[in-house]
Design a protein around this motif. Sequence first.
Motif, PDB file in Angstrom:
ATOM      1  N   LEU A 121      -2.214   5.012  -4.571  1.00 11.19           N
ATOM      2  CA  LEU A 121      -2.102   4.935  -3.355  1.00 11.19           C
ATOM      3  C   LEU A 121      -2.585   4.027  -1.921  1.00 11.19           C
ATOM      4  N   LYS A 137     -11.831  11.396  17.112  1.00 12.46           N
ATOM      5  CA  LYS A 137     -12.708  11.272  18.172  1.00 12.46           C
ATOM      6  C   LYS A 137     -12.366  12.656  18.935  1.00 12.46           C
ATOM      7  N   LEU A 156      -3.149   5.510   6.672  1.00  9.50           N
ATOM      8  CA  LEU A 156      -5.081   5.663   7.822  1.00  9.50           C
ATOM      9  C   LEU A 156      -4.299   5.714   9.157  1.00  9.50           C
ATOM     10  N   PRO A 157      -5.136   7.089   9.663  1.00  5.75           N
ATOM     11  CA  PRO A 157      -4.498   7.172  11.820  1.00  5.75           C
ATOM     12  C   PRO A 157      -5.524   6.470  11.400  1.00  5.75           C
ATOM     13  N   ASP A 158      -4.703   5.813  12.806  1.00  4.20           N
ATOM     14  CA  ASP A 158      -6.266   4.277  12.686  1.00  4.20           C
ATOM     15  C   ASP A 158      -7.181   4.462  13.957  1.00  4.20           C
ATOM     16  N   LEU A 159      -8.546   4.209  13.403  1.00  6.72           N
ATOM     17  CA  LEU A 159      -9.480   4.644  13.933  1.00  6.72           C
ATOM     18  C   LEU A 159     -10.075   4.915  15.601  1.00  6.72           C
ATOM     19  N   ASP A 160     -10.537   5.667  15.778  1.00  2.00           N
ATOM     20  CA  ASP A 160     -10.262   6.346  17.410  1.00  2.00           C
ATOM     21  C   ASP A 160     -11.228   5.807  17.787  1.00  2.00           C
ATOM     22  N   VAL A 161     -12.855   6.481  17.500  1.00  2.00           N
ATOM     23  CA  VAL A 161     -13.851   5.878  17.964  1.00  2.00           C
ATOM     24  C   VAL A 161     -14.322   4.063  18.142  1.00  2.00           C
ATOM     25  N   HIS A 164     -14.229   4.578   7.742  1.00  2.00           N
ATOM     26  CA  HIS A 164     -13.637   5.469   8.889  1.00  2.00           C
ATOM     27  C   HIS A 164     -14.908   5.980   9.014  1.00  2.00           C
ATOM     28  N   ARG A 184       0.611  -1.652   0.011  1.00  2.00           N
ATOM     29  CA  ARG A 184      -0.243  -0.435   0.309  1.00  2.00           C
ATOM     30  C   ARG A 184       0.657   0.994  -0.143  1.00  2.00           C
ATOM     31  N   GLY A 185       0.351   2.326  -0.667  1.00  2.00           N
ATOM     32  CA  GLY A 185       0.705   3.319  -0.523  1.00  2.00           C
ATOM     33  C   GLY A 185       0.791   5.086   0.460  1.00  2.00           C
ATOM     34  N   TYR A 186       0.213   4.317   1.593  1.00  2.00           N
ATOM     35  CA  TYR A 186      -0.552   5.619   2.115  1.00  2.00           C
ATOM     36  C   TYR A 186      -1.507   4.557   3.073  1.00  2.00           C
ATOM     37  N   TYR A 230     -20.328   7.236  15.439  1.00  2.00           N
ATOM     38  CA  TYR A 230     -20.081   8.359  16.116  1.00  2.00           C
ATOM     39  C   TYR A 230     -20.591   9.413  16.589  1.00  2.00           C
TER      40      TYR A 230
END
Lengths: 487, 446
Positions: free
Chosen positions: B345, B432, A23-28, B357, A19-21, B364
Amino acid sequence: MMNKTGVPLLFEISTPGRRGYRLPDLDVPEVPLEELLPAEYLRQQEPELPEVSEIEVVRHFTQLSRLNHGVDVDFYPLGSCTMKYNPRVNEDVAALPGFAAIHPYQPEETVQGALELMYNLSQYLAELSGLHSATLQPAAGAHGELTGLWIMKAFHEANGEGHRNEIIVPDSAHGTNPASAMMANYKVVEVPSDGRGGVDVEALRKLVGPNTAGLMLTNPNTLGLFDENICTIAELVHAAGGLLYYDGANANALMGIVKPGDTGFDIVHYNLHKTFSTPHGGGGPGAGPIVVSEKLAPFLPGPIVVKQGDRYVLKQPEKSIGRVKGFYGNFSVLVKAYAYIRSHGAEGLRQVSETAVVNANYLMHHLKDLYDLPYNRHCKHEFVLSGRRQKEQYGVRTLDIAKRLLDYGVHAPTVYFPLNVEEAIMIEPTETETKETLDRFIAAMRQIAEEAETDPESLRSAPHYTPVGRLDEARAARQPILRWRKA
Amino acid sequence: MRYIPMTEHDRQAMLASMGISSVDELFADIPEPLRSAGDLNLPPALSEAELVRHMKALARKNVNLEECVSFMGGGAYDHLIPAVIKHLISRGEFLTAYTPYQAEISQGVLQSIFEYQTLIAELTGMEAANASMYDGATALAEAALMACGATRRNVVVLPENLHPEWREVCELYLKNQDVEIQYVPYDEETGTIDHAALQRLNSASLACVVVQQPNFFGLVEDVEPISDFIHQAGGLLVMAVDPISLAILKSPGEYGADIVVGDGQSLGNSMSFGGPSLGFFATTAKLVRRMPGRIVGETVDGDGRRGFVLTLQTREQHIRREKATSNICSNQALNALAAAIYLSLLGKQGFKEVAYHCLQKTAYLRSRLLEMTPFRLKFTAPAFREVVVAGEVDWENINQRLLKEGFLGGLPLKRYGMPDAALFAVTEARTKAEIDRLVELLGGMS
C-alpha cells in the motif's frame, strides 16, 4: 475453487507513480536531510517496492485468498493441529482499542485490564493442567517446549545436578520435541513404542538414569492413544531424578477429563492456537504458555503478572531463567483464548473434549475396514491410519490419497507422521464439525479407497480440480527461487 | 454449546453406529483415579452478549492510544495503519488456514509469503528472507546461533546499546548453547558503539558482531568500520534493523551484512501490548540453507504453471528432528501478511515518506525541546525516530502528569540505569500541534 489462472505477483502489476495510501502532509518545518544524517549513512539503492493503488492491493490479496483453504472454507482434519472453528466474536474483542491499542511500556496503572486478563488466564490454565504457575510469554508450542526445557535445566543446576544432559523422547513424538531439546543443548534419547502404541515401559526402564534430565511426552500421543502406563512412566522418570514435560498439542482430548499434573507431569505447554481456538493465520501467530509445578515456579521466565491486593503488577520470579521473548507474549492471542475459555466454562470445555473424541472414533470406526489401522483401540481426539495396503496392492501412496482428497474440497490429514507408522494418515476432526461433514469425509475416503483399486492413475496424478496441479517440490529445493527479482 | 453442532440425536446415532452405548466407554482406558471429571474451577459460561460486555469492561480498565497521544517507543511504535490491512487479514481463507503443507490448496498463503520474502529481501538489501520468526528479539538470538554454526566459532559480540529485552533473550538462548557473549560498550557522548573498544577484542574467536540500527536510543550507528573489523576477523556482521528506517538509511546489504533481523510491528501491525508482531530474518545466498524457519520457493506443476511451495525443508524440525537448524514451527504468518500488505500500500514513494516524516518530526521535537525547555540531549549521534531526553527530574512522575493532559510520555530509562533520561519516539502519526503541546507541557515541568 478457482479456475486455473494464476494471480500475478504484486511486483508484476506495479506501475510507476501509483500508490495505495496517502500520508498527511508534513506539517513541521523541514530541515535539509544532510543536516540530519551524514551522506555516507544514506541508502544508495532504493528497495523495489511495488507501486499499486488501493483497489489493486485489495483485489490482489482477495484473489490470493480465494486460492486458499481454511477452516472457514471446509473440513480441515489435519492431525495434531486441532483445526477447529475460530469464533469471530473473539476477533472482535481482541480488536477493542483497550486491548489492541496499548503500548507494552505504559505505566502499570494504565493497563490494569490487560494485566487482570493475563493473571486470570494464567489461573485458568493452571486449573486445567492441575499445576501451579504459568508464563504466557512463549509465542508458540515449540517456544513453550524450549522454555520448559530451560526451566528443567535451571532446576537441575540449582540442585547441583547440572550434569543431567539427556532428554528422553518417544519415537512417536512431534518433531519439535527433539529439535527443542537440541536448542537447549540436550542429548536426545529415543524410547520406542510398545505393541499398544504407548511408551515401551521396559525400554524406558533401561534408558532412565543419573543423566536423565527429563522425558517429553504428549498424552494422548500422536497416535491419538491415551498412554495407560502414564503413572508408571512418571514414577520411573521421577525415581531417576528427572522431570516430566507435557507437550500440550493434543490437549483437546482431555479438558475437564484428565489434568496432566495429576498424571505426574511437572511442566505443561498449551497451544492456544489449537485447543483454545485462536486462528492459525496461515502459520501463526500462536501462543505457547507453559504451566509448572510449585517447585519450578521460581524459575519461570519473567515478567509474570501477580496480584497485590486489588492491583495487578508485573514481577520477575525469584530465580527466573530470564526472558524468552520481547514484552509479555502474543497478547492478542491471549485475549482470544481467554474469551474462548470464558465462553465455555468448565462444563463447556469438557463437552468440547468429549465431542472431539466421539467425532474421531466415529471416523475411525467407519474407515478402519478400508485402510489399515495399526492400533485398533478407542482413540481420543485423533487417530492414525496406514496407507500400507493401498501402496502394496495398487502402488498408490499416502501422498496420492492426500492429494486426491483435495479434489473433494477438504484439506488432507497430516501424512507421513508419526514416523513409527508406515504411510501414516493422521486424522483429527475436532468437535466443531457436523455429522454431515464427517459423513461426507467418510464417503470421500471410501471413494478414494475404491479409486485406488479401479483407477490408481487418477490418484497418482491428483489433484485435478485445484488452482494448480501437483507441484514439483524437488525442483523447488534443487534450484531455489526464493524471491522475485527485477528483470 | 455454541460451537458444537452435534445434537443429542446425532450423538446417539453416531454411538449406535459404532456399537457403543455411552461416551464413557471411549474414555475407559484412562485409569479411574486420573479422571477429574467436573471438578474444574472456572467461571460459568458466558453468552456472546455477556462475553462482549465483560471484555469491554476489562478493556476500559486500560488507557488506550485512541484516548491519548503517544510519544512512547522502545520497540513498539504508534505508526499509521492503513484501514485496508485489517479487512484483508480478516479474510477467513487467510485467518483460518494452517501452515501451508498442502501447497495445491494453499497458493494464497504461499504466494503472499513469497511476496513478503521478496519485500524483506528488498528492504534489507539481502538475497533471501524466511517466512518470519516470533519477534525481533528471538530472531536476533537465532541469528547469533546461526552465525556460530556458520563460522564454527562460539563468541558473539553484543553492543551495550542493544535493546535490553533483546539482550536478555539472546543471553538465554546463547548461554544454553555454551556460546560466550562479549559486550562492547557505547561511547558515553555519542551513544553509539565504541569502535576503539571493539578493536581491542580478540578477533580470532568471534563468530559475529551484532549492531542494532538505529540502536536502542534511536541513534544511527556508523556501521562501515564495524563491518570491516568483523569481516577481517573472519566473522559475520549481524544487523538488527528497524524496517521503517531502511527507506532512508544505508541498507544492511550495502554494509555487507551477513544476517539481518528485525521486528516488523511497525509495518502495519497494532501494538497489542507488545504482541503479536513478527521477526523478520534475511541472509545471503551462501547462508540460506542455514536459516531457521519456513521458506517458500517458486516451482511449477505438471503443466508448467507457476506455483509456490514450502522448500528447503531439510533444515526443519519436522524432517530433521534434533538435527534441525531450529525448533521453530509456528511463526507469525498473519503478521507477515499484514507487513506485506502495508508495504504494497505504501509503495516506493509512501514508504520513503513515512521514514522521512519520522526523521523530520523527531528533529523538530529535539529542536523545540532544546529551544523551549531546560532539558538537554543525552547523546550527540544523529537520531532517526527516537531521542533520549535528559534532565534532573523524576520521569515517572512527569509521565503521570502528562497522562492527565492526555499524553503518553517517553519511556523512563531509570530501569536501565539512566535515572535522568527518557526515550521519546516521534512517528509520522504525530502532528506538529501535538509536539508543540508536549514541549509546552514539559517546559512547565522541568
